[in-house]
Design an enzyme around this catalytic site. Structure first.
Site, PDB file in Angstrom:
ATOM      1  N   HIS A 105      -9.903   5.341 -42.991  1.00 11.00           N
ATOM      2  CA  HIS A 105      -9.507   5.757 -44.342  1.00 11.00           C
ATOM      3  C   HIS A 105      -8.333   6.729 -44.282  1.00 11.00           C
ATOM      4  O   HIS A 105      -7.355   6.592 -45.035  1.00 11.00           O
ATOM      5  CB  HIS A 105     -10.711   6.403 -45.032  1.00 11.00           C
ATOM      6  CG  HIS A 105     -10.506   6.712 -46.480  1.00 11.00           C
ATOM      7  ND1 HIS A 105     -10.147   5.771 -47.413  1.00 11.00           N
ATOM      8  CD2 HIS A 105     -10.622   7.880 -47.167  1.00 11.00           C
ATOM      9  CE1 HIS A 105     -10.051   6.325 -48.605  1.00 11.00           C
ATOM     10  NE2 HIS A 105     -10.331   7.614 -48.477  1.00 11.00           N
ATOM     11  N   GLU A 111     -12.400  18.823 -28.600  1.00  5.64           N
ATOM     12  CA  GLU A 111     -11.435  19.810 -29.078  1.00  5.64           C
ATOM     13  C   GLU A 111     -10.289  19.989 -28.095  1.00  5.64           C
ATOM     14  O   GLU A 111      -9.112  20.043 -28.485  1.00  5.64           O
ATOM     15  CB  GLU A 111     -12.148  21.141 -29.311  1.00  5.64           C
ATOM     16  CG  GLU A 111     -11.233  22.334 -29.571  1.00  5.64           C
ATOM     17  CD  GLU A 111     -10.403  22.198 -30.837  1.00  5.64           C
ATOM     18  OE1 GLU A 111      -9.481  23.016 -31.017  1.00  5.64           O
ATOM     19  OE2 GLU A 111     -10.652  21.268 -31.641  1.00  5.64           O
ATOM     20  N   HIS A 120      -7.791  17.127 -28.064  1.00  7.74           N
ATOM     21  CA  HIS A 120      -6.870  17.280 -29.194  1.00  7.74           C
ATOM     22  C   HIS A 120      -5.785  18.301 -28.873  1.00  7.74           C
ATOM     23  O   HIS A 120      -4.605  18.088 -29.163  1.00  7.74           O
ATOM     24  CB  HIS A 120      -7.661  17.702 -30.438  1.00  7.74           C
ATOM     25  CG  HIS A 120      -6.799  17.980 -31.625  1.00  7.74           C
ATOM     26  ND1 HIS A 120      -6.883  19.156 -32.341  1.00  7.74           N
ATOM     27  CD2 HIS A 120      -5.815  17.259 -32.216  1.00  7.74           C
ATOM     28  CE1 HIS A 120      -6.001  19.135 -33.320  1.00  7.74           C
ATOM     29  NE2 HIS A 120      -5.337  18.012 -33.269  1.00  7.74           N
ATOM     30  N   HIS A 178     -10.903  14.119 -56.251  1.00 12.74           N
ATOM     31  CA  HIS A 178     -10.297  13.156 -55.334  1.00 12.74           C
ATOM     32  C   HIS A 178     -10.479  11.730 -55.845  1.00 12.74           C
ATOM     33  O   HIS A 178      -9.578  10.892 -55.739  1.00 12.74           O
ATOM     34  CB  HIS A 178     -10.927  13.305 -53.949  1.00 12.74           C
ATOM     35  CG  HIS A 178     -10.348  12.390 -52.921  1.00 12.74           C
ATOM     36  ND1 HIS A 178      -9.018  12.347 -52.611  1.00 12.74           N
ATOM     37  CD2 HIS A 178     -10.937  11.450 -52.122  1.00 12.74           C
ATOM     38  CE1 HIS A 178      -8.793  11.438 -51.664  1.00 12.74           C
ATOM     39  NE2 HIS A 178      -9.949  10.877 -51.372  1.00 12.74           N
ATOM     40  N   HIS A 206      -2.859  23.201 -41.984  1.00 16.36           N
ATOM     41  CA  HIS A 206      -2.640  22.645 -40.655  1.00 16.36           C
ATOM     42  C   HIS A 206      -2.445  21.133 -40.734  1.00 16.36           C
ATOM     43  O   HIS A 206      -1.530  20.569 -40.117  1.00 16.36           O
ATOM     44  CB  HIS A 206      -3.851  22.990 -39.777  1.00 16.36           C
ATOM     45  CG  HIS A 206      -3.674  22.663 -38.326  1.00 16.36           C
ATOM     46  ND1 HIS A 206      -2.587  23.065 -37.593  1.00 16.36           N
ATOM     47  CD2 HIS A 206      -4.459  21.968 -37.461  1.00 16.36           C
ATOM     48  CE1 HIS A 206      -2.700  22.636 -36.343  1.00 16.36           C
ATOM     49  NE2 HIS A 206      -3.830  21.958 -36.250  1.00 16.36           N
TER      50      HIS A 206
END
Length: 332
Positions: free
Chosen positions: A301, A83, A86, A243, A149
């Site tokens: 992906h 985290e 990032h 999706h 976000h």
């Protein structure tokens, strides 16, 4: 002759900075995806610190203090570093965006609406992104905030790429051929379709609905399970299948668009790239299901989806510049 806004050496420097900032933004988005896929999104219960520290707690004393101060948030050092890594990259990205935006705003020749729009758009999106980053933690990964976000990050990435393209793609020799009439709206429709499909993919990811169906082409043994349209925020199978259906529409449309662009002289490479990415993305989507969503497949992906979006933006900008160049040549 057209008065191109990017011809000064300053703008060439802006182009290089825009490219570097764009590449870092791409890395930040993938780091965010990795953080989400490894369930590390709340590994730091506070923001912008991590258990009160500017790094993830790693010494015995820090871990003990963190455990005392946050008894409901057990310390996972590995995930906390994921985290914080990032966050470090995102913070660096924010600084670069500000440098790029203000350098454009204060450049002597950057007085046109387009350059001002780019700079102000970057600043505005960055502000929204920082607020959403904070809310992602404080609101405990609320899906609508996490999705917002992600989409704001993609908007920043797209604007940086568009700015770079507009700096470097406008070359009369590249666009000497005639452009088929009315191609730009079809490319624009492709942009809308891929953007909506990425949004659906983000909705799947934020709800952890990727494994709601564990077989393909069926969904848990049913070719078309019951779709609970009134529970789009809670029913995982409905979210997953929406999706899938979107992927069918997106694949058909972008495949056809890529085939058509491949027949246009100045768009052959772009068309071939679109076709290749569509095939790769469909393959990755299937593997993501039958292999039960390994992290590396899910990351690729998402990366391919972003590359598809950027390729469509490239085609759109190229088509706009071709049209603009021909218009300027007729005027002159």
């Amino acid at each position: 002759m057209a008065n191109y806004w990017f011809i000064s050496p300053q703008y060439r420097q802006h182009g290089r900075l825009a490219l570097f900032t764009f590449l870092l933004a791409f890395v930040v988005i993938l780091l965010g995806a990795y953080t989400r896929l490894t369930d590390a999104g709340l590994s730091c219960p506070d923001w912008p610190h991590c258990y009160g520290y500017i790094t993830a707690p790693h010494t015995n004393a820090q871990i003990q203090m963190a455990t005392q101060n946050y008894p409901l948030a057990p310390v996972d050092v590995k995930k906390a570093w994921t985290e914080m890594t990032h966050r470090y990259f995102a913070g660096t990205e924010g600084i670069l965006i500000l440098i790029l935006a203000f350098s454009i705003l204060f450049a002597r020749k950057a007085k046109d609406l387009k350059s001002a729009g780019i700079a102000l758009g970057l600043i505005g999106l960055l502000f929204v992104q920082v607020m959403l980053g904070m809310l992602t933690v404080t609101e405990k990964l609320k899906p609508v905030i996490v999705l917002s976000h992600l989409l704001t990050g993609l908007s920043l990435l797209s604007l940086l790429w568009w700015a770079y393209l507009d700096l470097y793609l406008r070359n009369d020799r590249l666009f000497a051929t005639q452009l088929p009439t009315r191609i730009t709206p079809w490319i624009g429709a492709g942009f809308i379709i891929i953007a909506l499909q990425i949004t659906l993919g983000g909705w799947v990811s934020t709800h952890y609905a990727g494994l709601a169906c564990v077989d393909f082409p069926y969904c848990n043994g049913q070719l078309l399970p019951a779709m609970l349209w009134d529970r789009l925020n809670t029913d995982l199978i409905t979210i997953h299948m929406l999706h899938r259906l979107g992927a069918m529409v997106t694949g058909v449309y972008l495949g056809a668009l890529g085939l058509y662009l491949a027949t246009v002289k100045s768009f052959r490479v772009t068309g071939a790239v679109i076709i290749t990415l569509v095939i790769l993305q469909i393959t990755l989507g299937i593997l993501n299901i039958v292999w039960l969503r390994p992290v590396w497949v899910a990351l690729i992906h998402q990366a391919v989806a972003i590359l598809l979006l950027l390729t469509i933006i490239t085609a759109w900008v190229k088509a706009s510049l071709v049209k603009g160049n021909h218009h300027d040549s007729r005027i002159s």
